[in-house]
Design an enzyme around this catalytic site. Sequence first.
Site, PDB file in Angstrom:
ATOM      1  N   HIS A 101      10.924  11.476   1.021  1.00  0.00           N
ATOM      2  CA  HIS A 101       9.981  11.015   2.052  1.00  0.00           C
ATOM      3  C   HIS A 101      10.718  10.756   3.368  1.00  0.00           C
ATOM      4  CE1 HIS A 101       7.699   9.207  -1.603  1.00  0.00           C
ATOM      5  NE2 HIS A 101       6.936  10.189  -1.156  1.00  0.00           N
ATOM      6  N   LYS A 127      -3.903   5.893  -9.378  1.00  0.00           N
ATOM      7  CA  LYS A 127      -4.717   4.894 -10.083  1.00  0.00           C
ATOM      8  C   LYS A 127      -3.882   3.724 -10.595  1.00  0.00           C
ATOM      9  CE  LYS A 127      -8.462   7.931 -11.377  1.00  0.00           C
ATOM     10  NZ  LYS A 127      -7.973   9.286 -11.454  1.00  0.00           N
TER      11      LYS A 127
HETATM   12  P1  ADP Z   1       0.696  11.574  -2.768  1.00  0.00           P
HETATM   13  O1  ADP Z   1       0.145  10.798  -3.942  1.00  0.00           O
HETATM   14  O2  ADP Z   1      -0.170  11.517  -1.561  1.00  0.00           O
HETATM   15  O3  ADP Z   1       1.143  12.962  -3.102  1.00  0.00           O
HETATM   16  P2  ADP Z   1       3.506  10.929  -2.517  1.00  0.00           P
HETATM   17  O4  ADP Z   1       4.133   9.638  -2.113  1.00  0.00           O
HETATM   18  O5  ADP Z   1       3.850  11.465  -3.860  1.00  0.00           O
HETATM   19  O6  ADP Z   1       1.968  10.709  -2.328  1.00  0.00           O
HETATM   20  O7  ADP Z   1       3.854  12.051  -1.457  1.00  0.00           O
HETATM   21  C1  ADP Z   1       3.477  11.912  -0.114  1.00  0.00           C
HETATM   22  C2  ADP Z   1       3.841  13.198   0.606  1.00  0.00           C
HETATM   23  O8  ADP Z   1       5.251  13.333   0.599  1.00  0.00           O
HETATM   24  C3  ADP Z   1       3.302  14.464  -0.057  1.00  0.00           C
HETATM   25  O9  ADP Z   1       3.017  15.400   0.956  1.00  0.00           O
HETATM   26  C4  ADP Z   1       4.438  14.952  -0.901  1.00  0.00           C
HETATM   27  O10 ADP Z   1       4.386  16.349  -1.093  1.00  0.00           O
HETATM   28  C5  ADP Z   1       5.601  14.548  -0.002  1.00  0.00           C
HETATM   29  N1  ADP Z   1       6.823  14.361  -0.767  1.00  0.00           N
HETATM   30  C6  ADP Z   1       7.039  13.583  -1.840  1.00  0.00           C
HETATM   31  N2  ADP Z   1       8.324  13.695  -2.266  1.00  0.00           N
HETATM   32  C7  ADP Z   1       8.923  14.580  -1.433  1.00  0.00           C
HETATM   33  C8  ADP Z   1      10.235  15.157  -1.363  1.00  0.00           C
HETATM   34  N3  ADP Z   1      11.164  14.889  -2.254  1.00  0.00           N
HETATM   35  N4  ADP Z   1      10.479  16.027  -0.374  1.00  0.00           N
HETATM   36  C9  ADP Z   1       9.501  16.346   0.506  1.00  0.00           C
HETATM   37  N5  ADP Z   1       8.257  15.873   0.486  1.00  0.00           N
HETATM   38  C10 ADP Z   1       7.960  14.996  -0.470  1.00  0.00           C
END
Ligand code: ADP
Length: 159
Positions: free
Chosen positions: A18, A42
């Site tokens: 992130h 959830k």
């Molecule tokens: P969500 O439940 O909305 O998918 P996440 O916190 O899992 O929430 O992810 C938020 C965003 O960050 C999404 O677009 C996801 O694809 C992206 N994301 C999560 N982990 C990574 C990573 N390791 N590298 C790049 N993007 C990521």
Amino acid sequence: MSKVVVYPGSFDPVTYGHMDIIKRALKIFDRVIVAVAHNAEKNPLFDVTERVGLLKKALKGIRRVEVDDFDILVVDYVKKKNATVVIRGLRMISDFEYEFQMALTNRKLCSSVETIFMMPSESYSYLSSKLIKEAASLGANLKGFVPPFVGKAIKGKLG
Ligand code: ADP
């Protein structure tokens, strides 16, 4: 006019993946609003206040970033913040179908909001909050995946 982007997600919890996306977004946009969804997952490990707190700590010292939470439609939140762009991270092909569906649904709901995707550094392209939590529950060392204090918080929750 300053260019603002909204980065919505669960962030349960924030990972280096992130953070990589946020830093890349800052190269293109003047301001990044990291928006933590109340209801995206959830059964989150961390409640929304904790997820916001961990993000704020992880992003401390990085200017032009704001961390917020929301419990309305993403497109309504984007409009409320006077933005027009949503950013999402794309890792593997496995992300594509879900992200594509969501981007097109949001476009149908509000045609003035655009979604753009960014790819993280290769070293984070396999990282997910879900996998990290699973690995932590089996005793994995989380160094290199999440900031140390996030690792501690996960371990604290999992006991
Ligand atoms: P969500 O439940 O909305 O998918 P996440 O916190 O899992 O929430 O992810 C938020 C965003 O960050 C999404 O677009 C996801 O694809 C992206 N994301 C999560 N982990 C990574 C990573 N390791 N590298 C790049 N993007 C990521």
